[in-house]
Design an enzyme around this catalytic site. Structure first.
Site, PDB file in Angstrom:
ATOM      1  N   TYR B 125       0.862  -1.187   0.000  1.00  0.00           N
ATOM      2  CA  TYR B 125       0.000   0.000   0.000  1.00  0.00           C
ATOM      3  C   TYR B 125       0.893   1.230   0.000  1.00  0.00           C
ATOM      4  O   TYR B 125       1.916   1.260   0.688  1.00  0.00           O
ATOM      5  CB  TYR B 125      -0.867   0.010   1.265  1.00  0.00           C
ATOM      6  N   GLU B 213      -3.454   7.644  -3.724  1.00  0.00           N
ATOM      7  CA  GLU B 213      -3.507   6.367  -3.011  1.00  0.00           C
ATOM      8  C   GLU B 213      -3.344   5.272  -4.050  1.00  0.00           C
ATOM      9  O   GLU B 213      -4.152   5.164  -4.968  1.00  0.00           O
ATOM     10  CB  GLU B 213      -4.832   6.223  -2.266  1.00  0.00           C
TER      11      GLU B 213
END
Lengths: 292, 403
Positions: B125, B213
């Site tokens: 991530y 993101e």
């Protein structure tokens, strides 16, 4: 005594000859603020509102001894104007401009940290010391002189609070609009510190809103160092998570920056928090022992 | 401003970030031809078909009309058209949408990047955002890729790392290396990750983003590091210097009333309450919403009319508020400073008359310059408008009309 600006402040206006700058500089002069000139690049040597126009802030400081500036420059050029003011030796830089890119403010705030100056705003109504100097866009007549200082992220809500304070039989020393952007020059805590140190200010109103942790930090400082009663209000109890509510910084990101969480922290730190924005003035009068 | 995955990826790629490649289609007929082109360029034999909407949770989301998921695998070119048809034009309901879901107008057909090879693929991530406290951008990353980061933060917070970038010197080499080490990488994958991080951060600054993101960032079985998804939010205030990105705005993803209000210069957010409001200033507007709640109602909207409240603007604001059938009353709260209250009052009266009968009671609170004259003007207008001067009076009137 007063905070940030007073009758001796020598004020210049950046973006002096533009529409906003002209209108509000006129209003400031009418209020009695000591506006000594203005800056518009390329218009140096002209006279505007009976005051000299300079090409650079440096020239303005040299010629007038200015120590306070108010910036009405459009967003694309505002960060540059802030840095120019700091570089020229201005001590108090009040930035009204709304809509400055965040990346520009990160750079500008970092740059000015090397200078002995204080930035107020951006995206704020400015600063007013009642009966002495209005360096901002607020309606001056609301701010009757007295002993209450105001720190606020919002413009019209500051006017609302000042009006309630006056109707409750009190008055204002200095009202500081710190601005509603994610990155601002003077934080809630710093503004509260200034008012705590001001002998003429006997009580403080702290108005915040959702987003960020400025109010929580100010509350923690007040708990340790506060010597005067503080009344607080946080706008946005009913705002949904993840939506920007007008001000770029007014957005709930997590658990800690909701109105509810902020108010809880403020109460824990001894601040007199009101849930209704209609009770700011009466609460202040109550804690000051004044009957409206 | 939010972007679609495919738009975000095109920006990332332009800054040298390695991405999962793909083609965008808005009709099923061209899907196969485009997928073949993708095969020719990438060698992929399988395809991932991804709905392009502004909401997360697409993989687990369900298309109402077909029961397809929002992200599906097509194991071969022969399956592409069928898979595209299962998504395109349907309404995708995910954990982040309402129950109607969002209409899918475009799908991204992407290469399969989870192919077998020397090592196991692994997911990470990574996000870039402003840390308001330190006033610096930070890169937030985790070994726990492909999962909801809020769940990771709750259950295994020690697996989330942060790297702050000093605005004066920018991202440094040791920081990129630290990220790659913390993600447990070595050899070729380590080198690729440092390059990836550098490119990603330069893209963030270069496009004036307010949030990136990338979930997941994938290490492929042959040690490439690529962005498999992208969630990109740009700083609205910086769009003036990125006309090409500004043109990427997809208004079909936004609330149509909010779009209309925006075009009229009104700052409006639609909410689900029963009392509409019209206020000058964002802070006072939020405070007005709060006082509606304290008065026994629920705010139907946030609306900042700004510094001018003339008849035209007030009328537009009334029309926008009244588009919401749940609105049972409207509270106008204007603190007139530079703007005189009697002018605003005249604007309200003119707008009201212009619109004919307004079907809900209106409470007007005008305070500041010439507030008393304004109240008189409204009281004598003969319209179904209640006037107030103090904020508390306005709150009491809201309670009264809701009973």
């Amino acid at each position: 005594m007063s905070v940030l600006v007073n009758k001796d402040s020598k004020i210049i206006v950046q973006g002096f000859t533009g529409g906003e700058g002209t209108f509000h500089a006129g209003q400031m002069i009418e209020y009695g603020s000591n506006v000594v000139g203005g800056v518009t690049p390329g218009k140096g040597g002209q006279t505007h509102l009976d005051r000299p126009v300079f090409n650079t802030v440096e020239d303005a400081v040299k010629e007038t001894g200015a120590d306070v500036t108010i910036i009405f420059v459009p967003p694309a050029f505002a960060a540059d104007a802030i840095m120019e003011a700091a570089n020229a030796g201005i001590k108090v830089i009040i930035t009204i401009t709304e809509g400055i890119p965040v990346a520009d403010m990160i750079r500008a705030k970092d740059y000015i940290s090397a200078f002995d100056c204080r930035l107020i705003g951006p995206n704020c109504p400015g600063v007013i010391t009642a009966d002495e100097a209005k360096v901002g866009i607020m309606p001056g007549f609301i701010f009757k002189k007295g002993n209450i200082g105001i720190v606020s992220k919002s413009g019209t809500l500051t006017y609302e609070a000042a009006d309630q304070v006056v109707k409750a039989g009190l008055g204002i020393t200095t009202a500081i609009g710190i601005g509603g952007d994610p990155i601002i020059g003077t934080t809630t805590k710093e503004a509260v510190e200034l008012l705590m140190a001001d002998p003429d200010t006997h009580g403080i109103i702290m108005i915040g809103e959702i987003g960020g942790n400025l109010e929580a930090k100010a509350a923690a400082w007040i708990k340790e160092n506060g010597t005067k009663p503080v009344v607080g209000f946080i706008a946005g109890e009913t705002a949904p998570k993840g939506r920007t509510m007008g001000h770029a910084g007014a957005i709930v990101g997590g658990e800690d920056d909701t109105a509810e969480a902020k108010k809880r922290i403020m109460r824990e730190c001894g601040i007199h928090v009101v849930d209704s924005p209609a009770e700011i003035g009466t609460k202040m009068a109550e804690v000051m022992g004044v009957n409206a | 401003m939010n972007l679609h995955e495919y738009q975000g990826k095109s920006i990332l790629e332009s800054f040298g970030v390695a991405i999962q490649r793909g083609v965008v289609v808005d009709n099923a007929e061209e899907a196969v031809a485009k997928a073949k082109e993708l095969s020719a360029n990438t060698g992929t034999e399988w395809f991932v078909v991804k709905a392009q909407i502004h909401a997360g949770g697409r993989g687990k989301g369900i298309v109402t009309e077909t029961q397809s998921n929002g992200v599906v695998l097509a194991k071969g070119i022969d399956h592409v058209e069928e898979k595209v048809k299962g998504i395109l034009g349907g309404h995708l309901v995910t954990a982040q949408t309402n129950e109607q879901g969002k209409k899918v107008n475009k799908v991204l057909i992407a290469e399969d990047v989870y192919y077998p090879g020397e090592s196991e693929p692994s997911e990470f991530y990574m996000s870039v955002l402003l840390d308001r406290e330190s006033e610096q951008n930070i890169i937030m990353y985790s070994t726990e890729g492909g999962m909801d980061i809020e769940t990771v933060a709750e259950e295994t917070p020690h697996l989330i790392f942060k790297e702050a970038v000093d605005p004066r010197v920018g991202l440094q080499g040791f920081q990129a290396r630290r990220i790659a080490f913390n993600l447990g990488l070595s050899g070729q994958a380590f080198k690729q990750m440092t390059k990836f991080v550098y490119a990603l951060y330069s893209a963030y600054e270069g496009c004036d983003a307010s949030m990136f993101e990338i979930n997941p960032v994938l290490k492929t079985s042959d040690d490439k590091i690529i962005a498999v998804d992208s969630k990109v939010t740009l700083d609205d205030n910086a769009l003036f210097r990125h006309k090409d990105y500004a043109a990427m705005r997809d208004v079909t993803e936004e609330d149509p009333t909010e779009v209309e209000a925006g075009e009229a210069g009104l700052n409006y957010v639609n909410l689900d309450g029963n009392v509409g409001c019209m206020v000058n200033g964002a802070g006072l507007a939020m405070a007005t919403m709060d006082i509606i709640k304290l008065s026994g109602g629920n705010p139907a909207n946030f609306l900042d009319v700004g510094g001018t409240a003339d008849a035209e603007r007030v009328e537009k604001a009334f029309r926008i508020i009244l588009k919401d059938p749940n609105v049972k009353a409207i509270l106008v709260n204007i603190f007139g400073g530079i703007v005189r209250c009697d002018r605003v009052a005249q604007g309200i009266v003119d707008a009201y008359k212009n619109m004919g009968e307004i079907p809900v009671p209106i409470i007007v609170r005008l305070q500041g310059t010439n507030a008393e004259e304004a109240k008189k003007l409204i009281d004598e207008s003969g319209l179904n408008v209640h006037s107030a001067v103090l904020l508390q009076e306005a709150a009491d009137l809201v309670s009264k009309v809701l009973k």
